[in-house]
Enzyme design. Structure first.
Site, short mmCIF file in Angstrom:
data_model
loop_
_atom_site.label_atom_id
_atom_site.label_comp_id
_atom_site.label_asym_id
_atom_site.label_seq_id
_atom_site.Cartn_x
_atom_site.Cartn_y
_atom_site.Cartn_z
N GLU A 66 0.80 -1.23 0.00
CA GLU A 66 0.00 0.00 0.00
C GLU A 66 0.84 1.28 0.00
O GLU A 66 0.77 2.08 0.94
CB GLU A 66 -0.98 -0.01 1.18
N GLU A 92 -5.06 -8.79 -0.03
CA GLU A 92 -5.84 -8.54 1.20
C GLU A 92 -7.29 -8.27 0.84
O GLU A 92 -7.59 -7.62 -0.15
CB GLU A 92 -5.36 -7.27 1.93
C1 NOJ Z 1 -4.50 -2.62 4.73
C2 NOJ Z 1 -3.18 -2.75 5.42
O1 NOJ Z 1 -2.24 -3.31 4.55
C3 NOJ Z 1 -3.25 -3.54 6.71
O2 NOJ Z 1 -2.06 -3.34 7.38
C4 NOJ Z 1 -4.46 -3.10 7.51
O3 NOJ Z 1 -4.50 -3.68 8.77
C5 NOJ Z 1 -5.71 -3.45 6.73
N1 NOJ Z 1 -5.69 -2.73 5.49
C6 NOJ Z 1 -7.02 -3.11 7.44
O4 NOJ Z 1 -7.12 -1.74 7.62
#
Ligand code: NOJ
Length: 491
Positions: free
Chosen positions: A208, A397
């Site tokens: 991200e 994710e």
């Molecule tokens: C994206 C992130 O990569 C992760 O670290 C985070 O916990 C999740 N989203 C949920 O917000």
């Protein structure tokens, strides 16, 4: 409400595009719905291919704990979380899920859920305490043991090289806006690939990048907690340069490695059918979804600013775009929710994108107040599939925060997480049927964990964690996911 970056209020901007720790939706904020296809979220059963990789995802700072053990240096998240007022409840990742010590049991849990892929991240300051120089054997040993345990369990290790924990010493020297970080990061990636490459062959360079640059350097909401738009734009370019250089360094260790990055993505939908809003939504797509992808795959920046991208501010030098270029083997997508976008007159600095984002809340909300709207996942995956000519996609994710806790019998009934996941996987199945080349899905997360500025106030796990004594309980959603991972049949 202060209107800042790209014409969005801080909470809108964070809330919608981030996919990371944010505040929730804002009651009373409306958007025009436009024309919706009939029942856009309708469930469609899907049989996933036999070789589809079912997975779970975690990240070092969020689960490992052991923040100062075995020679680990301090990271910007150690500093940020140790600064009272930055994280809800003054929570820190000092202990988190203590997975640094309990990793064997955690891999055992992943195995119980029948997953074939485990995405985790390597903490840079465990490998090089200050971000430079010789590597720390104890830090490397931890990831060797973790990878060995995964391989014994027949689970693919998918290692992310940067999930936000920059060595503090490098931040002291300017952090991501400082071009010298390119060399430091490339060295670190080479060290990790050389030391772990006999066990790990699948790599995500960044997690991200939009989130850690904007939330960290512009909004002050995440480490290092700065508020500087100019520095942020510089940081985005340094990250793109680093991505290209790291790609080459890792491939030089072994050309057969599979190397990509994991990008936060949101389907950016115009708030109305007006042409200005549609153009604004396209600019939001360019910034939120493509800013770190297009330089790698096409060697240029997508147009995100109505009056031209600020290349001078970003310090883009001649020859740089060649360095940013990298034929990634896969595109990692982290998907949580969509963004509604409206045009505003372009201002300067933060407002120079001439747009404003709105939370959508047509669908139900999770306990984090993020809207559940699976169709937007289908739309986004199809858009990337079209715009990049059917690239290989890994869903690195997807998940939701619900706070369900153990009942009197010690079970964690979390039907809403099952419903959420079923909906998003149905949308993904539809996209695959319509031509998207998706080879994996990683649920965020295996464990309840440290949710950045929210501390432990959000729970994303398929496994419930008692943070007082490190007890773990597989939630109903975990058992459900385990069955799905075994059969591949979403019915
Ligand atoms: C994206 C992130 O990569 C992760 O670290 C985070 O916990 C999740 N989203 C949920 O917000």
């Amino acid at each position: 409400m202060a209107a800042r970056t790209f014409g969005m209020s801080r909470r809108d901007f964070l809330g919608v595009l981030a996919g990371a720790t944010t505040v929730g939706a804002m009651p009373g904020m409306v958007h025009a719905l436009g024309t919706l296809a009939a029942a856009p979220n309708a469930f469609v059963p899907h049989q996933f291919p036999k070789d589809f990789m079912w997975g779970v995802a975690t990240a070092a700072y969020q689960i490992e704990g052991a923040w100062n053990v075995d020679g680990k240096g301090q990271s910007i998240w150690d500093t940020f979380a140790h600064t009272v007022g930055k994280v809800k409840g003054a929570d820190t990742g000092d202990v988190a899920c203590d997975s640094y010590h309990l990793y064997k049991g955690d891999v055992e849990l992943a195995k119980k859920l029948n997953v074939k892929s485990y995405r985790f991240s390597i903490a840079w300051p465990r490998i090089q305490a200050d971000g430079t120089g010789k590597s720390n054997p104890k830090g490397l040993d931890y990831y060797k043991r973790l990878a060995d345990t995964l391989l014994e369990a027949k689970v693919r290790p998918l290692a992310t090289l940067y999930h936000w924990d920059l060595p503090q010493k490098l931040q002291d020297a300017g952090g991501w806006p400082n071009r010298e970080v390119v060399g430091r990061f490339t060295d670190y990636c080479e060290i990790a690939a050389k030391a772990l490459g006999d066990r790990i062959s699948d790599w995500c360079i960044f997690n991200e990048p939009w989130v850690f640059t904007f939330l960290g350097y512009d909004w002050g909401a995440q480490a290092p907690g700065l508020r500087d738009f100019d520095a942020t734009m510089k940081a985005t370019h340094v990250v793109n340069l680093s991505q290209g250089q790291a790609f080459r360094a890792i491939k030089a260790v072994d050309g057969k490695f599979q190397v990509g990055s994991a990008y936060s993505m949101s389907n950016c939908e115009p708030a109305t059918n007006r042409a200005e809003d549609k153009a604004a939504a396209d600019r939001a797509h360019a910034m939120a979804n493509l800013w770190f992808l297009e330089p790698a795959l096409k060697g240029n920046y997508p147009t995100a600013f109505p009056n031209g991208n600020p290349y001078e501010l970003m310090d883009v030098k001649s020859g740089d775009m060649e360095l940013c270029k990298a034929p990634l083997d896969f595109i990692g997508i982290n998907y949580y929710r969509r963004a509604m976008v409206a045009a505003i007159p372009a201002g300067t600095g933060d407002a120079s994108m001439g747009l404003r984002n709105f939370d959508a809340f047509e669908g139900p909300l999770t306990d984090f107040a993020w809207e559940v709207w699976p169709d937007s996942f289908y739309q986004l995956v199809m858009r990337i599939t079209r715009e990049y000519s059917k690239p290989v996609i890994e869903i690195t994710e997807n998940g939701c925060s619900y706070l369900d806790s153990p009942d009197t019998k010690g079970r964690v009934p979390d039907q809403r997480r099952i419903d959420y996941t079923r909906g998003y996987l149905s949308a993904l199945g539809r996209a695959m049927k319509d031509g998207a080349n998706v080879r994996s899905y990683h649920h965020w997360s295996l464990l309840d964990n440290f949710e950045w500025a929210e501390g432990y106030a959000q729970r994303f796990g398929l496994v419930w964690v008692d943070f007082r004594d490190q007890r773990r309980i597989i939630k109903d959603s975990g058992y459900w996911y385990g069955k799905l991972a075994a059969s591949g049949n979403l019915a």
